[in-house]
Design an enzyme around this catalytic site. Structure first.
Site, PDB file in Angstrom:
ATOM      1  N   ASP A  59       1.308  -1.086  -0.302  1.00 57.94           N
ATOM      2  CA  ASP A  59       0.148  -0.038   0.034  1.00 57.94           C
ATOM      3  C   ASP A  59       0.916   1.002  -0.026  1.00 57.94           C
ATOM      4  O   ASP A  59       2.364   1.186   0.287  1.00 57.94           O
ATOM      5  CB  ASP A  59      -0.991   0.261   0.488  1.00 57.94           C
ATOM      6  N   LYS A 108      -3.138   3.692  -3.513  1.00 59.84           N
ATOM      7  CA  LYS A 108      -4.203   4.782  -4.534  1.00 59.84           C
ATOM      8  C   LYS A 108      -3.239   5.647  -3.707  1.00 59.84           C
ATOM      9  O   LYS A 108      -3.620   6.848  -5.216  1.00 59.84           O
ATOM     10  CB  LYS A 108      -5.304   5.032  -3.813  1.00 59.84           C
ATOM     11  N   GLY A 137      -2.009  -1.327   8.576  1.00 62.02           N
ATOM     12  CA  GLY A 137      -2.848  -1.974   9.704  1.00 62.02           C
ATOM     13  C   GLY A 137      -3.371  -3.329   9.561  1.00 62.02           C
ATOM     14  O   GLY A 137      -2.503  -3.997   9.229  1.00 62.02           O
ATOM     15  N   ILE A 195      -9.460  -5.313   7.864  1.00 61.64           N
ATOM     16  CA  ILE A 195     -10.250  -4.361   8.188  1.00 61.64           C
ATOM     17  C   ILE A 195     -10.565  -3.167   6.673  1.00 61.64           C
ATOM     18  O   ILE A 195      -9.376  -2.812   6.768  1.00 61.64           O
ATOM     19  CB  ILE A 195      -9.603  -3.653   9.607  1.00 61.64           C
ATOM     20  N   MET A 252     -11.617   6.111   7.826  1.00 64.70           N
ATOM     21  CA  MET A 252     -11.660   7.212   6.290  1.00 64.70           C
ATOM     22  C   MET A 252     -12.729   8.345   5.952  1.00 64.70           C
ATOM     23  O   MET A 252     -13.535   8.511   5.723  1.00 64.70           O
ATOM     24  CB  MET A 252     -11.741   5.811   5.118  1.00 64.70           C
TER      25      MET A 252
HETATM   26  C1  LIG Z   1      -8.471   1.686   3.373  1.00 66.93           C
HETATM   27  S1  LIG Z   1      -8.487   2.123   5.542  1.00 66.93           S
HETATM   28  C2  LIG Z   1      -7.107   0.887   6.259  1.00 66.93           C
HETATM   29  C3  LIG Z   1      -6.949   0.470   7.551  1.00 66.93           C
HETATM   30  C4  LIG Z   1      -6.454  -0.713   7.862  1.00 66.93           C
HETATM   31  N1  LIG Z   1      -6.572  -1.453   7.012  1.00 66.93           N
HETATM   32  C5  LIG Z   1      -6.014  -0.395   9.568  1.00 66.93           C
HETATM   33  O1  LIG Z   1      -6.273  -1.720   9.619  1.00 66.93           O
HETATM   34  O2  LIG Z   1      -6.191   0.080  10.217  1.00 66.93           O
HETATM   35  C6  LIG Z   1      -7.531   3.846   5.744  1.00 66.93           C
HETATM   36  C7  LIG Z   1      -8.068   4.250   6.704  1.00 66.93           C
HETATM   37  O3  LIG Z   1      -7.262   4.193   8.301  1.00 66.93           O
HETATM   38  C8  LIG Z   1      -7.082   4.781   8.696  1.00 66.93           C
HETATM   39  N2  LIG Z   1      -5.613   5.094   9.315  1.00 66.93           N
HETATM   40  C9  LIG Z   1      -4.950   3.981   8.623  1.00 66.93           C
HETATM   41  N3  LIG Z   1      -3.318   4.113   9.111  1.00 66.93           N
HETATM   42  C10 LIG Z   1      -3.455   5.145   9.757  1.00 66.93           C
HETATM   43  C11 LIG Z   1      -2.082   6.002  10.937  1.00 66.93           C
HETATM   44  N4  LIG Z   1      -1.727   5.865  10.726  1.00 66.93           N
HETATM   45  N5  LIG Z   1      -3.685   6.749  12.085  1.00 66.93           N
HETATM   46  C12 LIG Z   1      -4.603   7.078  11.790  1.00 66.93           C
HETATM   47  N6  LIG Z   1      -5.166   6.608  11.138  1.00 66.93           N
HETATM   48  C13 LIG Z   1      -4.781   5.894  10.225  1.00 66.93           C
HETATM   49  C14 LIG Z   1      -7.307   6.120   8.513  1.00 66.93           C
HETATM   50  O4  LIG Z   1      -8.724   6.074   8.946  1.00 66.93           O
HETATM   51  C15 LIG Z   1      -7.382   5.947   6.500  1.00 66.93           C
HETATM   52  O5  LIG Z   1      -8.659   6.523   6.119  1.00 66.93           O
END
Ligand SMILES: C[S@@+](CC[C@H](N)C(=O)[O-])C[C@H]1O[C@@H](n2cnc3c(N)ncnc32)[C@H](O)[C@@H]1O
Length: 422
Positions: A215, A235, A267, A271, A341
């Site tokens: 990613d 993206k 992450g 999720i 998001m």
């Molecule tokens: C497409 S989702 C992916 C989530 C990811 N799979 C997870 O478990 O955290 C992307 C969203 O995850 C959140 N996000 C991911 N990494 C982050 C970080 N380091 N700090 C804050 N928000 C995060 C944000 O809300 C972002 O818009």
């Protein structure tokens, strides 16, 4: 007359004499390569046409490679055609051109529009066993073919799929009769950003990998510690937007090419990571998937800012929610909501929650860049989210609920305070 619309597609299993026949493969990528590798075991004349030709084609003897863009006149004189460009629409156009010339055509990854599909086969001298599934269940065809092969007792080679290498110390499929012969993709979570938060298992898979599809938000510099080829597919990677379909195709091609493939997601992969679509696509292409969980950003945010997502007195449940298009969604009944998001939807989130009965004074924590040095937190309350942008940096999580009061920084102050915490 039969009404064909009500019939599923059917394929007549026949053995066609292709000795010396001219076969055209349009496209120079992995899909085309795997067709050429299967075909070259037969006595046929193979021509490949494409602008970008994978260097691996150059290692194959006795094929005719033409570096050019496809043109309908390329089809003239060919017995059958494989449309294997990386563009589905182009493949469909090639199909139309073939049909205008009465040429049989196979479209890569599109059995529905193909005139013929390739069954799972193995050959023993003059005997060929071919197992087909009307293009529907390739995995099952291969399993049946493998069982027939095992029970034939002849131990013959000659299967079209590339050998699958052992991954991370696991035995190669050929070393263990119970192991399938399919390729595999490891879908691993990188965690929220801080490389120290990746699991040991993910780290080990990354060390072993030949290719890592990752990613955009992931730490590219850290990934340089791993010898694998890295391909950014998020993206936000550069200006070129890679869509999910393209990512799926890349994963399939690399796995079938015998590579040890890791698909690395921010992450946790399960999720909001579109992992479900990737798993389904890979399985439908006869590729096994192993998932290695990662620390989702909500857990990392809670840990970094010491927010108990649940609490014996004020938080009996927690829900992870998408932060956009809330009007179309049902809000979960939970004491704590964590919105992913939702960076640009703060006002919408506030309005909808208040409309649904949440107290306008409910505490909110906006947290950006969790686990990274530039991480920030702003503590506020629901009815403040429409007043002015409090924290717009991304990636951003929004935690709503009484549990926010339990974080050490919480002060019922107005205006809200922005804090940095490394
Ligand atoms: C497409 S989702 C992916 C989530 C990811 N799979 C997870 O478990 O955290 C992307 C969203 O995850 C959140 N996000 C991911 N990494 C982050 C970080 N380091 N700090 C804050 N928000 C995060 C944000 O809300 C972002 O818009």
């Amino acid at each position: 007359m039969n009404n064909l619309k009500h019939h599923q597609q059917e394929y007549l299993p026949i053995s066609v004499n292709i000795t010396g026949k001219k076969i055209l493969v349009v496209g120079g990528g992995n899909a085309a390569l795997s067709k050429v590798k299967s075909l070259r075991r037969f006595n046929v004349s193979i021509t490949v046409v494409g602008i970008k030709i994978d260097p691996a084609f150059l290692e194959i003897d006795n094929i005719h490679i033409i570096h050019k863009s496809y043109d309908p006149s390329d089809l003239d004189g060919f017995f059958m055609v494989y449309a294997c460009t990386d563009n589905r629409h182009t493949n469909e156009i090639i199909r139309e051109h073939c049909h205008a010339r009465n040429i049989l055509v196979n479209l890569a990854d599109n059995p529905r529009l193909s005139d013929f599909v390739s069954p799972a086969i193995y050959r023993e001298e003059d005997v060929t066993v071919a197992v087909g599934s009307n293009g529907k269940n390739v995995k099952q065809s291969i399993m049946i073919r493998d069982n027939i092969k095992k029970n034939s007792g002849s131990g013959l080679a000659g299967l079209p799929e590339p050998e699958k290498p052992g991954i991370n110390g696991q035995p190669k499929p050929t070393e263990n009769v119970k192991t399938t012969t399919y390729p595999k993709v490891v879908l691993a979570g990188f965690g929220p950003g801080d490389p120290e938060l990746i699991t040991l298992k993910t780290h080990n898979y990354l060390l072993e990998a030949d290719i890592i599809f990752h990613d955009a938000l992931l730490d590219a510099q850290f990934l340089e510690n791993y010898p694998a080829r890295k391909v950014a597919v998020g993206k936000r990677c550069g200006r070129h937007h890679i869509d999910q379909e393209e990512i799926n195709q890349l994963l399939v091609a690399a796995a079938w090419n015998g590579k040890k493939v890791v698909r690395l997601k921010g992450g946790d992969p399960l999720i909001f990571g579109r992992a479900g679509e990737e798993i389904q696509f890979l399985n439908s292409h006869n590729i096994d998937v192993e998932i290695v969980p990662g620390i989702t950003s909500a857990f990392a945010a809670a840990a970094q800012f010491q927010i108990p997502l649940t609490h014996r007195e004020i938080g009996s449940s927690v829900a992870f929610c998408v932060g956009h298009n809330l009007a179309e969604r049902e809000l979960p009944q939970a004491s704590t909501l964590v919105f992913y998001m939702g960076a640009r939807q703060q006002c919408e989130i506030s309005k909808i929650l208040i409309k649904k009965g949440w107290n306008k004074n409910t505490p909110v924590a906006l947290i950006s860049n969790v686990s990274n040095p530039q991480s920030k937190v702003v503590i506020s309350q629901l009815d403040q989210l429409c007043q002015h942008p409090l924290l717009q940096e991304t990636p951003l999580l929004i935690i709503v609920g009484q549990v926010v009061k339990k974080m050490p920084e919480f002060e019922e102050s107005n205006p809200p305070k922005e804090k940095k915490r490394a």
